[in-house]
Motif scaffolding. Structure first.
Motif, mmCIF file in Angstrom:
data_model
loop_
_atom_site.group_PDB
_atom_site.id
_atom_site.type_symbol
_atom_site.label_atom_id
_atom_site.label_comp_id
_atom_site.label_asym_id
_atom_site.label_seq_id
_atom_site.Cartn_x
_atom_site.Cartn_y
_atom_site.Cartn_z
ATOM 1 N N UNK A 1 0.831 -1.200 0.000
ATOM 2 C CA UNK A 1 0.000 0.000 0.000
ATOM 3 C C UNK A 1 0.866 1.249 0.000
ATOM 4 N N UNK A 2 1.978 1.206 0.759
ATOM 5 C CA UNK A 2 2.819 2.380 0.953
ATOM 6 C C UNK A 2 4.113 2.274 0.170
ATOM 7 N N UNK A 3 4.614 3.420 -0.219
ATOM 8 C CA UNK A 3 5.916 3.474 -0.861
ATOM 9 C C UNK A 3 6.988 3.103 0.162
ATOM 10 N N UNK A 4 8.053 2.465 -0.306
ATOM 11 C CA UNK A 4 9.144 2.110 0.598
ATOM 12 C C UNK A 4 9.799 3.381 1.130
ATOM 13 N N UNK A 5 9.851 3.511 2.447
ATOM 14 C CA UNK A 5 10.432 4.705 3.054
ATOM 15 C C UNK A 5 11.946 4.726 2.947
ATOM 16 N N UNK A 6 12.555 3.598 2.545
ATOM 17 C CA UNK A 6 14.000 3.566 2.397
ATOM 18 C C UNK A 6 14.492 4.440 1.255
ATOM 19 N N UNK A 7 13.626 4.734 0.275
ATOM 20 C CA UNK A 7 14.098 5.509 -0.870
ATOM 21 C C UNK A 7 14.171 7.001 -0.553
ATOM 22 N N UNK A 8 13.639 7.422 0.607
ATOM 23 C CA UNK A 8 13.679 8.837 0.972
ATOM 24 C C UNK A 8 14.900 9.094 1.844
ATOM 25 N N UNK A 9 15.877 9.791 1.301
ATOM 26 C CA UNK A 9 17.035 10.185 2.090
ATOM 27 C C UNK A 9 16.690 11.332 3.019
ATOM 28 N N UNK A 10 17.401 11.431 4.116
ATOM 29 C CA UNK A 10 17.104 12.467 5.105
ATOM 30 C C UNK A 10 17.601 13.849 4.677
ATOM 31 N N UNK A 11 18.294 13.950 3.547
ATOM 32 C CA UNK A 11 18.724 15.254 3.049
ATOM 33 C C UNK A 11 17.536 16.175 2.752
ATOM 34 N N UNK A 12 16.391 15.584 2.399
ATOM 35 C CA UNK A 12 15.241 16.390 2.013
ATOM 36 C C UNK A 12 14.325 16.691 3.199
#
Length: 918
Positions: free
Chosen positions: A195-206
């Motif tokens: 259901x949800x996008x993998x949160x691993x692809x979001x780097x903390x830079x943003x």
């Protein structure tokens, strides 16, 4: 005598205190609508006496009478010096507005200039908010060495991550019960099973900060029972800056693996464009099966900058941008894998040797344009692009029933996943009058998730070499799948303040709003089976040179033939992909009434949603195709109460009703085959309903300290589970497995300063700890499964008549300790953190047909992070992750004893990075 001394010292203390004067005031941000300036430093120049402004910009100092110079400073802003004369028993008031003014770029020391990136600011916001929520900001993420959002949320209470994926569990509830948003607007999923996008692809830079709502409120979509993770992206405030980061990383397993092989033909940047071959089944138009051995040393870089421009007398344009790239090498070592284990302990696929190596990349680009039209109107535009890729090789050696009965089997899988996410958002804030405020936002998001050319080959190793299997035409195959998901969403809410007091403040507000979202998913897949001719099954092959066997010449010669899911009798039909499409349309309206009754503040909400979920399919198991529609009208009440016991303590209560929808793939009659199991959808699946409550006590001893205890409970009606169905093939499907499930638990969170030297905390040792205990129970009813699921004739034979919820750990813990210090007039700094995370056993899948549950065993992770700034411009960081390198293990709990079905070690990661800020 004792009473006399007590009175004497009390009088002396009172006189001494009475001789002091007070310096107090409020600091605001001139560049941001004169909003309160939280955490500005207020120091008496030449002394160690100082403090920081609170969340409302206020400060107060009690000092001896005399002449002083008050120094007010904040990173990236002009320092203000104010001479004052303090008189006993009198207050000197200083109200000042800070500005970036003529601050030069070289004066900027830190990137964390936005208040909500700071731990203290988020704690104070949590204290003052009526809603029950948790947040983790960029400052804390940096301190704990967190590089992605999936890991970030696990540092908060009651949240854990499924090993090997970016899927999170909130209070024991997995993917289907949670939601993910960016700046309050929903995001599409890149995985057909999620259901949800993998949160691993979001780097903390943003990330400015991440907000986790575990208590429902009517602003949130009702498909919510566990939590809503809202990623709030960065925008620029303050002075301009430009920062460059570079780093390297090694994994102990990967660097020591002499057989780290991945398939050839993929771009190392992660931007490979690969599609399924055209032609007919008489053409061999596939790419090479050769492999390569890269040097397993990862690298990364990032460029981040921001600048603001004044437009006229009232306007300001702010620009923020970041672009980053990183890659990673990972390897699972000491691996064991088993599949098809029955209740008697017989294993149909027993691989005492299992390994997986992975090369992954992530490229992220984000831009923000903020336009402050005037003090009452502001518009933000966000654009985010992420390209995440993963290239892996899985190898299994051992027993494969009917193929390699002597334990001489060898299965290899090459897999490449590429996800491209593109999000565009427009957000607005408008204050029409003192009482009326409008917030709105709209977004268009699209994601393309490809798995082009997944390769599987099965061998039998004999004395003369390796032989390819031909027991099933699918033993050797090339698989292609593509997912495209588009989503349009819109939010709007208008606030009207009520209950104006004589002091000019308001006791409450009424909020009315609307949400709409339209999601469309298209998924298709083709599997080309390479069926070996019986006359050539004894041909010896080299697993690392299969191009010499699978080629056009051997296809023409009849050494092997091609077929698809649909066979090969009618070539045009055989080449048609099987597919399913999904549409989700939600239209919602909501109303909130918030009011303060003295120390008690209440928010009463009601949300109405109309939901339509349509799924259609045409697959190999249902070549005639079919469709199914789920319609629902949901009335979702919610109540949140906050009682201020005193200025440092709150008591909170929350109650709500929510629901959980099945996912597209779970309702589409489509089969997905993995190496050791196959899953198919169930069109008869329907939604669950949930009732949720929370009770929380919290204490804020100091601005950066917290003690909180929470009790919570959930009732889930008609819970959805993944089950092993009653069949000869040991397939997995989805069903509403019982009438009810219960979840109850408690959470504890502590943040404490152990010691600090100097009133400005130049040297500080601090610690944090959070833990959650969870109890869950659900009914398992095989008659209900048989009665309600007739479309695919789904049947189950549960081993037990009740069970814990899948993914629920009884105990979760996070602990960290940090030492930090400044030097050289705060131009240099040092910080080191030791962080530990632990979760207890949790069920992976429910047991059926006298098989026990499959359980992920407990383990803990220890990380060490060190960051230092040698000068105001140059910094170095060192991060060591997974220092304990625990065994990751999954077992099947049978009556004859636990059987390990999967185990491996991930190895330790060591990274070194450098940054320079202009």
């Amino acid at each position: 005598m004792r009473n006399f001394l007590s009175v004497f010292f009390l009088l002396v203390g009172t006189v001494a205190f009475a001789q002091k004067g007070t310096i107090a005031g409020k600091i605001t941000d001139k560049d941001v609508n004169n909003e309160p300036m939280s955490f500005a430093n207020v120091v008496l120049k030449g002394t160690t006496i100082g403090t920081a402004t609170d969340i409302d910009g206020n400060f107060e100092l009690a000092v001896e009478p005399g002449n002083y110079t008050v120094e007010i400073s904040f990173v990236g802003y002009e320092t203000i010096l104010v001479p004052v004369t303090v008189v006993a028993n009198q207050t000197v008031t200083i109200n000042r507005a800070m500005s970036t003014g003529s601050v030069k770029l070289e004066d900027v020391v830190l990137v964390q200039q936005v208040n909500k990136q700071k731990e203290n600011a988020l704690l104070l916001e949590q204290k003052n908010a009526v809603e029950i929520k948790q947040s983790i900001g960029a400052q804390e993420l940096a301190r704990k060495g967190v590089s992605d959002v999936a890991t970030a949320v696990t540092k908060t209470t009651g949240i854990t991550k499924q090993e090997g994926s970016g899927t999170i569990f909130v209070r024991g509830l997995g993917d289907r019960y949670n939601a993910t948003t960016l700046n309050g607007l929903p995001l599409p999923s890149s995985d057909p099973e999620r259901k949800n996008i993998s949160l691993e692809i979001f780097g903390t830079d943003i990330v400015e900060f991440i907000s986790i709502d575990k208590v429902y409120n009517s602003r949130i979509y009702g498909d919510f029972a566990g939590g809503n993770v809202d990623i709030v992206s960065k925008e620029h405030k303050g002075a301009g800056f430009l920062k460059f980061d570079i780093g390297g990383d090694v994994n102990s397993n990967a660097i020591n693996n002499e057989d780290f092989r991945v398939q050839n033909g993929y771009n190392k940047s992660g931007f490979t464009n690969k599609s399924r071959p055209g032609g007919t089944l008489n053409n061999y138009n596939f790419s090479s099966l050769s492999n390569e051995q890269p040097t397993a040393i990862a690298n990364s870089f990032a460029l981040t900058g921001g600048k603001s421009f004044n437009l006229g007398n009232t306007g300001k344009l702010s620009l923020f941008g970041t672009i980053s790239y990183d890659n990673d090498f990972a390897a699972k070592a000491d691996g064991v894998a088993r599949g098809g284990v029955n209740g008697a302990g017989v294993v149909f696929r027993n691989f005492p040797k299992f390994s997986e190596v992975t090369y992954s990349t992530n490229t992220t680009a984000m831009g923000n344009i903020g336009y402050k039209i005037n003090a009452k109107n502001k518009i933000n535009f966000n654009s985010l692009f992420i390209n995440a890729s993963s290239l892996s090789t899985q190898e299994y050696s051992g027993l494969i029933i009917d193929i390699a009965d002597n334990g001489n089997g060898f299965l290899r899988r090459y897999k490449y996943d590429q996800n491209k996410l593109f999000v565009n958002q427009l957000l607005g804030e408008h204050k029409f009058t003192e009482r009326i405020k409008l917030n709105w936002g709209g977004s268009f998001s699209t994601i393309n998730g490809n798995q082009p050319d997944r390769v599987q080959n099965i061998f039998r190793q004999e004395a003369n070499g390796f032989l390819l299997s031909n027991v099933s035409s699918a033993d050797n195959h090339r698989y292609f799948q593509e997912l495209t998901e588009n989503e349009i969403a819109f939010n709007a809410a208008i606030d009207y303040k009520i209950g104006k007091t004589e002091e000019g403040e308001y006791k409450g507000k009424i909020t009315v709003g609307a949400n709409a979202r339209q999601k469309k998913r298209e998924f298709e897949a083709v599997q080309y089976n390479l069926d070996i001719n019986n006359n050539f099954v004894e041909t010896v092959v080299n697993p690392n040179n299969l191009d010499s066997f699978f080629n056009q010449a051997n296809l023409n010669a009849g050494v092997f033939s091609l077929s698809t899911f649909r066979g090969n009798a009618q070539v045009p039909t055989a080449l048609d992909p099987q597919f399913y499409n999904g549409d989700l349309n939600i239209l919602a309206g909501f109303a909130n009434a918030e009011y303060q009754f003295g120390k008690l503040t209440g928010v009463f909400g009601l949300r109405l949603e109309t939901i339509e979920q349509l799924v259609e399919w045409n697959t190999s198991v249902d070549p005639a195709g079919g469709d199914n529609t789920l319609d629902k009208v949901a009335f979702l009440p919610s109540i949140t109460l906050k009682y201020e016991l005193n200025e440092k303590q709150n008591l909170r209560f929350g109650f709500s009703k929510t629901y959980t929808l099945p996912q597209f793939k779970e309702r589409a009659f489509f089969v997905y085959e993995d190496a050791i199991e196959a899953k198919f959808g169930n069109p008869d699946l329907y939604e669950s309903d949930e009732y949720n409550f929370d009770l929380k006590w919290e204490l804020f001893p100091k601005a950066d300290e917290l003690i909180s205890i929470t009790g919570f409970g959930k009732l889930i009606q008609n819970p959805i589970n993944e089950i092993s169905v009653l069949s000869s093939t040991n397939d997995v499907s989805y069903a509403n497995t019982g009438d009810q499930a219960y979840v109850a638990g408690a959470e504890l969170e502590l943040r404490k300063n152990i010691f600090s030297i100097g009133e400005t905390n130049a040297r500080k040792l601090s610690a944090g700890f959070n833990a959650s205990y969870l109890y869950s129970q659900q009914d398992l009813d095989e008659d209900k499964v048989r009665r309600e699921n007739r479309t695919v004739n789904l049947q189950a034979d549960f081993t037990d008549d009740s069970s814990k919820l899948t993914g629920a750990s009884d105990l979760l813990m996070n602990a960290d300790i940090t030492f930090s210090t400044d030097w050289n007039d705060k131009q240099g700094s040092f910080m080191t953190t030791l962080a530990y995370t632990y979760f207890s056993d949790r069920i992976y899948s429910l047991g059926t047909v006298q098989r026990g549950n499959q359980v992920d065993k407990s383990f803990g992770v220890l990380d060490w992070v060190t960051r230092t700034k040698l000068t105001k411009n140059f910094g170095i960081n060192f991060i060591a992750r997974n220092l304990l390198d625990p065994k990751i293990e999954r077992v099947q709990e049978n009556n004859s004893g636990d059987i390990t079905v999967l185990s491996y070690r991930k190895g330790m990661n060591f990274s070194l990075g450098m940054s320079y800020q202009f």
